[in-house]
Scaffold this motif. Structure first.
Motif, short mmCIF file in Angstrom:
data_model
loop_
_atom_site.label_atom_id
_atom_site.label_comp_id
_atom_site.label_asym_id
_atom_site.label_seq_id
_atom_site.Cartn_x
_atom_site.Cartn_y
_atom_site.Cartn_z
N VAL A 94 0.75 -1.04 -0.12
CA VAL A 94 0.11 0.16 -0.14
C VAL A 94 0.77 1.26 -0.14
N SER A 95 1.98 1.27 0.76
CA SER A 95 2.46 2.43 1.06
C SER A 95 3.61 2.62 -0.48
N ALA A 96 3.95 1.41 -1.17
CA ALA A 96 4.43 1.74 -2.41
C ALA A 96 3.75 2.18 -3.47
N LEU A 97 2.31 1.84 -3.61
CA LEU A 97 1.18 2.57 -4.40
C LEU A 97 1.04 3.76 -4.09
N VAL A 98 1.08 4.30 -2.75
CA VAL A 98 0.67 5.65 -2.27
C VAL A 98 2.04 6.52 -3.03
N GLN A 99 3.24 6.07 -3.22
CA GLN A 99 4.28 6.87 -3.26
C GLN A 99 4.32 6.55 -4.90
N ILE A 100 3.62 5.57 -5.55
CA ILE A 100 3.94 5.70 -7.13
C ILE A 100 2.58 6.67 -7.73
N SER A 101 1.38 6.52 -6.91
CA SER A 101 0.36 7.34 -7.22
C SER A 101 -0.21 8.29 -6.10
N PRO A 102 0.38 9.37 -5.89
CA PRO A 102 0.11 9.99 -4.69
C PRO A 102 -1.05 10.73 -4.84
N ASP A 103 -1.58 11.01 -5.99
CA ASP A 103 -2.95 11.51 -6.31
C ASP A 103 -4.09 10.76 -5.86
N TYR A 104 -4.00 9.44 -5.96
CA TYR A 104 -5.02 8.48 -5.53
C TYR A 104 -4.80 7.92 -4.13
N ALA A 105 -4.03 8.44 -3.28
CA ALA A 105 -3.61 7.89 -1.98
C ALA A 105 -5.06 7.89 -1.08
N ASP A 106 -5.60 8.96 -1.15
CA ASP A 106 -6.87 9.09 -0.38
C ASP A 106 -8.07 7.79 -0.65
N ASP A 107 -8.16 7.71 -2.14
CA ASP A 107 -9.06 6.84 -2.53
C ASP A 107 -8.59 5.20 -2.33
N LEU A 108 -7.34 5.03 -2.43
CA LEU A 108 -6.87 3.73 -1.99
C LEU A 108 -6.91 3.58 -0.60
N LEU A 109 -6.69 4.49 0.31
CA LEU A 109 -6.58 4.26 1.74
C LEU A 109 -7.97 4.03 2.27
N GLY A 110 -8.78 4.82 1.67
CA GLY A 110 -10.35 4.82 2.07
C GLY A 110 -10.99 3.28 1.71
N ASN A 111 -10.20 2.58 0.72
CA ASN A 111 -10.87 1.24 0.23
C ASN A 111 -10.20 -0.04 0.59
N VAL A 112 -9.11 0.18 1.10
CA VAL A 112 -8.34 -1.18 1.46
C VAL A 112 -8.10 -1.11 3.04
N ASP A 113 -8.25 -2.30 3.40
CA ASP A 113 -8.07 -2.48 4.93
C ASP A 113 -6.67 -2.96 5.35
N GLN A 114 -5.96 -2.54 6.20
CA GLN A 114 -4.80 -2.99 6.54
C GLN A 114 -4.68 -3.19 8.11
N PRO A 115 -3.70 -3.93 8.69
CA PRO A 115 -3.76 -4.37 9.92
C PRO A 115 -3.78 -3.34 10.86
N LEU A 116 -4.38 -3.40 12.04
CA LEU A 116 -4.75 -2.19 12.73
C LEU A 116 -3.52 -1.98 13.72
N LYS A 117 -3.25 -0.65 14.00
CA LYS A 117 -2.14 -0.15 14.73
C LYS A 117 -2.75 -0.09 16.06
N LEU A 118 -1.84 -0.64 17.06
CA LEU A 118 -1.80 -0.17 18.27
C LEU A 118 -1.21 1.21 18.89
N LYS A 119 -2.10 2.01 19.68
CA LYS A 119 -1.78 3.16 20.09
C LYS A 119 -2.20 3.31 21.72
N VAL A 120 -1.35 4.16 22.42
CA VAL A 120 -1.42 4.21 23.75
C VAL A 120 -2.15 5.53 23.92
N ASP A 121 -3.46 5.92 24.64
CA ASP A 121 -3.87 6.90 25.18
C ASP A 121 -3.08 7.54 25.96
N LYS A 122 -2.52 9.08 25.74
CA LYS A 122 -1.66 9.63 26.78
C LYS A 122 -2.49 9.86 28.05
N ALA A 123 -3.70 10.34 28.03
CA ALA A 123 -4.47 10.69 28.99
C ALA A 123 -4.82 9.48 29.86
#
Lengths: 286, 290
Positions: free
Chosen positions: A24-53
């Motif tokens: 996905v990241s390679a495709l985004v770099q190849i065609s940056p104009d379509y990044a939002d369309d692609l990211l909105g249509n493809v599911d990627q593994p979820l990232k873990l974050k820690v709530d600072k509060a």
């Protein structure tokens, strides 16, 4: 344009699920104009974050992202902080808090660990939409034990129609299982030549993938919390169905293909036996 | 993205292609790049690398069997020319169309050929016994008359039912060192409303008994194949065990089929519990709750 994004999605449907983030990241770099369309249509593994509060873990995906920041469902804060980050209306935020609590319990009952997050957002037509995220990772205590991860992404839309609400649900489950094996682990596959040494071996089995299913249903509503019980039941049913399907496809289908490529039985012997049988049948008939 | 990084990314896409889907991947890449001229320069070397690594099967001109196109099959000093030792023919191979042409007769090495032929005959018997759609090639190492490379590939492509699979195995037989070093690689793709892939790698090695000697080609070859058959059978059995373990233990460890109560959640009570817990927490009187 649509065609280009379709080609990107087709490509991602074919390439190994284990490499989806890199691809996905390679495709985004190849065609940056379509990044939002692609990211909105493809599911990627979820990232873990820690709530600072609150110090609580939450899940990050495209649905709680604003620019480079992610919103926590626990504190409603963006990290890194931004001034004008999108947040649900106060009424919807109340529902979001209750939904997070309910799915936290669901997570505990089914996953016995892991992390869950629910995000809701207002729709222009007065309805609302949301996403329920669940993730569990198994880290083996020993290198010979299997490792794995499960990611659920349930995206839904709710449209109230009087005392009923119409729900559209799109569920994606991503599953990854990896097992490493060595001759020294003492399990199967130590064969010995008649008067020679045994085969030494090591290897890895990786089974990974994603699966998407959709459902649409109507359910009665009494108050806003009805949405949680309705979505809860729909998501629970869908996950149970998909878990069975995953079991069938992951462990049934792929195994069948392997045993179809190489036969354990001697095909020549089987062929000869069939011929012999035919002859016998012909002999008896006579 | 600079051009070098871009061409690397495109090559990586092609090299990751599942069995039998290289043309689909190539079509997608063509649509995404849409600059065909610069693309061809990237595609040709990538397809070549893919074909060699994946043991792509070629029609041998003038023969009624196929052979494997791989690094071991390369004819020294000639680009895109590959050897089929079985028919003693070399041919030109087009990495894009997969077509073969310009066959030439190749004189085998007199010293290694008797053992190679014996090994090939045992391999072909084994191939017919265990692979539905298999191709095998047995190469003599041009550098050493006592070193042989056995390659096996089996493909099943079923795009109508959204699956494909490939089995590759390779054994390097060294008669001087009395060793066989092998590997088995499996790829399965299932893509009906999803994308599920099995990818396995397996390396093995064995020191074989002194009864296997270059002076007794046919007896030694069948003993070697018995060892290989044993190893591949054991591998498949261990794969079954792995499947069982992942399906039973790992899968359950990730998500239960049902909660410990063996019942689905009572969603009305889920909300009730939470509300109750909140109330008692805010009042701070009822302790931890029940």
């Amino acid at each position: 344009m649509a065609e280009l994004v379709d080609s990107m999605l087709d490509l991602l449907r074919r390439l190994p699920p284990t490499k989806i983030e890199d691809n996905v990241s390679a495709l985004v770099q190849i065609s940056p104009d379509y990044a939002d369309d692609l990211l909105g249509n493809v599911d990627q593994p979820l990232k873990l974050k820690v709530d600072k509060a609150t110090g609580k873990e939450y899940l990050a995906c495209d649905y709680n992202r604003d620019g480079e920041s992610y919103r926590s469902p626990w504190s409603n804060e963006y990290d890194p902080p931004i001034d004008d980050g999108t947040v649900p209306s106060p009424k919807l935020r109340k529902l979001e808090i209750a939904a997070n609590e309910a799915f936290d319990m669901y997570r505990e009952m089914y996953f016995e660990g892991g992390v869950s997050s629910v995000f809701l957002w207002d729709l222009d037509d007065g309805g609302f939409a949301g996403v329920v995220l669940l993730k569990k990772t198994l880290s083996p205590a020993l290198p010979s034990e299997p490792s794995g991860s499960w990611d659920s992404i349930h995206v839904f839309e709710a449209a109230e129609r009087g005392r009923q609400s119409h729900y559209k649900l799109t569920s994606t489950i991503m599953l990854q299982l990896i097992t490493r094996r060595e001759s020294s682990d003492g399990r199967a596959n130590n064969t010995t030549g008649k008067d020679g040494d045994a085969w030494k071996h090591d290897g890895e089995v990786s089974l990974s993938g994603s699966m998407t299913r959709q459902a649409e249903q109507d359910h009665p509503i009494q108050d806003s919390t009805s949405h949680i019980t309705n979505m809860g039941r729909m998501i629970e049913d869908q996950e149970i169905k998909m878990r069975n399907l995953l079991q069938e496809v992951y462990f049934g289908k792929t195994r069948d293909v392997v045993f179809d490529l190489r036969s354990m039985e001697d095909l020549e012997k089987a062929r000869r036996q069939r011929e012999l049988q035919k002859e016998l049948v012909g002999f008896i008939k006579r | 993205m600079d051009p070098a990084q871009r061409s690397q990314a495109i090559s990586r896409f092609l090299l990751q292609s599942p069995p039998g889907e290289i043309n689909d991947v190539l079509n997608d890449v063509r649509n995404i790049i849409s600059d065909d001229e610069s693309l061809e320069e990237i595609v040709h070397p990538a397809l070549k690398e893919y074909n060699l690594a994946q043991f792509i099967v070629a029609d041998v001109p003038g023969a009624d069997h196929n052979s494997i196109v791989s690094d071991a099959a390369r004819v020294n000093g000639e680009d895109d020319r590959f050897l089929d030792p079985r028919s003693k023919t070399s041919f030109r191979f087009d990495h894009i169309s997969l077509e073969t042409s310009e066959p030439e007769v190749v004189e085998p090495d007199a010293e290694s050929e008797p053992f190679r032929v014996a090994l090939e005959s045992s391999v072909l018997t084994y191939l017919a016994a265990h692979f539905h759609d298999g191709t095998a090639s047995v190469f003599a190492d041009p550098q050493s008359s006592t070193r042989f490379i056995v390659q096996i590939v089996a493909n099943k492509y079923n795009p109508v039912n959204f699956w494909s699979g490939r089995w590759r195995s390779e054994y390097v037989v060294d008669l001087d060192a009395k060793t066989v070093a092998g590997r088995i690689l499996l790829n399965v793709h299932y893509y009906e409303q999803g994308n599920v892939q099995l990818e396995t790698s397996h390396q093995s090695s064995i020191t074989f008994p002194p009864t296997i000697t270059p002076s007794n080609p046919s007896g030694s070859a069948s003993k070697l194949l018995a060892l290989i058959a044993d190893q591949e059978r054991a591998y498949q059995e261990s794969l079954s065990d792995t499947y069982h373990e992942m399906g039973e233990k790992t899968f359950k460890g990730l998500r239960r089929a049902l909660p410990l109560t063996r019942q689905k959640l009572d969603w009305d009570r889920v909300l009730g519990y939470k509300l109750g817990a909140e109330l008692s927490a805010s009042k701070g009187v009822f302790g931890g709750g029940s």
